[in-house]
Motif scaffolding. Structure first.
Motif, PDB file in Angstrom:
ATOM      1  N   ILE A   1       0.833  -1.197   0.000  1.00 54.72           N
ATOM      2  CA  ILE A   1       0.000   0.000   0.000  1.00 54.72           C
ATOM      3  C   ILE A   1       0.868   1.248   0.000  1.00 54.72           C
ATOM      4  CG2 ILE A   1      -1.645   1.341   1.392  1.00 54.72           C
ATOM      5  CD1 ILE A   1      -2.981  -1.358   2.098  1.00 54.72           C
ATOM      6  N   GLU A   2       1.901   1.258   0.824  1.00 56.04           N
ATOM      7  CA  GLU A   2       2.795   2.422   0.880  1.00 56.04           C
ATOM      8  C   GLU A   2       3.361   2.747  -0.500  1.00 56.04           C
ATOM      9  OE1 GLU A   2       6.777   4.108   3.085  1.00 56.04           O
ATOM     10  OE2 GLU A   2       6.043   2.117   3.609  1.00 56.04           O
ATOM     11  N   ASN A   3       3.751   1.728  -1.241  1.00 59.64           N
ATOM     12  CA  ASN A   3       4.332   1.945  -2.567  1.00 59.64           C
ATOM     13  C   ASN A   3       3.297   2.314  -3.627  1.00 59.64           C
ATOM     14  OD1 ASN A   3       6.943   1.425  -1.664  1.00 59.64           O
ATOM     15  ND2 ASN A   3       6.768  -0.771  -2.067  1.00 59.64           N
ATOM     16  N   ALA A   4       2.015   2.048  -3.347  1.00 56.75           N
ATOM     17  CA  ALA A   4       0.973   2.272  -4.347  1.00 56.75           C
ATOM     18  C   ALA A   4       0.360   3.659  -4.277  1.00 56.75           C
ATOM     19  CB  ALA A   4      -0.112   1.221  -4.200  1.00 56.75           C
ATOM     20  N   VAL A   5       0.528   4.372  -3.166  1.00 56.26           N
ATOM     21  CA  VAL A   5      -0.112   5.673  -3.001  1.00 56.26           C
ATOM     22  C   VAL A   5       0.861   6.813  -3.270  1.00 56.26           C
ATOM     23  CG1 VAL A   5      -1.823   4.758  -1.377  1.00 56.26           C
ATOM     24  CG2 VAL A   5       0.292   5.783  -0.490  1.00 56.26           C
ATOM     25  N   ASP A   6       0.298   8.000  -3.449  1.00 51.06           N
ATOM     26  CA  ASP A   6       1.099   9.178  -3.781  1.00 51.06           C
ATOM     27  C   ASP A   6       1.656   9.909  -2.550  1.00 51.06           C
ATOM     28  OD1 ASP A   6       0.477   9.001  -6.631  1.00 51.06           O
ATOM     29  OD2 ASP A   6      -1.551   9.567  -6.015  1.00 51.06           O
ATOM     30  N   LEU A   7       0.980   9.735  -1.407  1.00 44.15           N
ATOM     31  CA  LEU A   7       1.358  10.472  -0.206  1.00 44.15           C
ATOM     32  C   LEU A   7       0.823   9.722   1.017  1.00 44.15           C
ATOM     33  CD1 LEU A   7       2.447  13.273   0.952  1.00 44.15           C
ATOM     34  CD2 LEU A   7       0.039  14.002   0.901  1.00 44.15           C
ATOM     35  N   VAL A   8       1.615   9.728   2.076  1.00 37.55           N
ATOM     36  CA  VAL A   8       1.177   9.193   3.372  1.00 37.55           C
ATOM     37  C   VAL A   8       1.226  10.336   4.367  1.00 37.55           C
ATOM     38  CG1 VAL A   8       1.633   7.567   5.249  1.00 37.55           C
ATOM     39  CG2 VAL A   8       2.003   6.857   2.871  1.00 37.55           C
ATOM     40  N   ILE A   9       0.066  10.660   4.930  1.00 39.25           N
ATOM     41  CA  ILE A   9      -0.011  11.680   5.974  1.00 39.25           C
ATOM     42  C   ILE A   9      -0.012  10.948   7.311  1.00 39.25           C
ATOM     43  CG2 ILE A   9      -1.366  13.579   6.954  1.00 39.25           C
ATOM     44  CD1 ILE A   9      -2.671  13.867   4.114  1.00 39.25           C
ATOM     45  N   GLU A  10       0.971  11.263   8.145  1.00 40.57           N
ATOM     46  CA  GLU A  10       1.076  10.609   9.458  1.00 40.57           C
ATOM     47  C   GLU A  10       0.567  11.526  10.539  1.00 40.57           C
ATOM     48  OE1 GLU A  10       4.665   8.362  10.307  1.00 40.57           O
ATOM     49  OE2 GLU A  10       5.394   8.851   8.307  1.00 40.57           O
TER      50      GLU A  10
END
Length: 182
Positions: free
Chosen positions: A173-182
């Motif tokens: 999932i991390e590699n498939a999305v454009d941005l991760v908001i933590e």
């Protein structure tokens, strides 16, 4: 590598811009873990692929305001009052409801088949409110400024919880999305 940013309490402009564009997908925190957010059919396809999720398990509609909820779903006075109480008390709520006819026609009018990924066999969807400020801000802005709905699923491999930790979303999932908001 997917970009990670810390939510600072304000609208994440980068996440908003990604979802305004075609096929954008982001991960954002909620009250109960992380979700994948998107706003169109291309993004939904990415979400299903990233999660390796069965296509018969629709995403949810994230409502950033009671006005949006009322514009999209069929509410009886009792259901409206139930949602309003949860809204006023800042309590997460999601119920499976039928779409308003005009809203469902708008969903179909995109002409890309997104309704197949957003509704169950009865043509209903889960409409969710008060899911977490970071995502609520984006959903509200998308609806009010762009006239677009935001769709989501949990950001974890299907059948596995992320336990509220960004590490729990998994590498796929991390590699498939454009941005991760933590």
């Amino acid at each position: 590598m997917t970009k990670h940013v810390q939510w600072d309490g304000n609208l994440n402009q980068e996440g908003f811009e990604i979802l305004k564009g075609e096929g954008g997908c982001i991960v954002t925190p909620t009250k109960v873990g992380y979700i994948i957010m998107t706003s169109d059919k291309a993004g939904l396809e990415r979400k299903f692929e990233a999660k390796e999720r069965n296509r018969n398990k629709p995403g949810v509609v994230l409502c950033g305001s009671m006005d949006e909820l009322r514009a999209l779903s069929q509410l009886t006075p009792e259901i409206d009052a139930f949602y309003q109480k949860h809204w006023d008390e800042d309590i997460l709520l999601g119920c499976i409801l039928p779409w308003r006819e005009d809203a469902y026609a708008k969903l179909q009018a995109f002409g890309d088949g997104r309704e197949e990924l957003m509704t169950d066999v009865r043509g209903t969807s889960c409409f969710v409110i008060k899911f977490g400020k970071a995502g609520e801000q984006i959903a509200k802005e998308m609806w009010e400024k762009e006239g677009k709905m935001v769709y989501a699923s949990s950001a974890n491999p299907s059948g596995k919880g992320n336990r509220g930790k960004v590490e729990g979303i998994g590498e796929r999932i991390e590699n498939a999305v454009d941005l991760v908001i933590e």
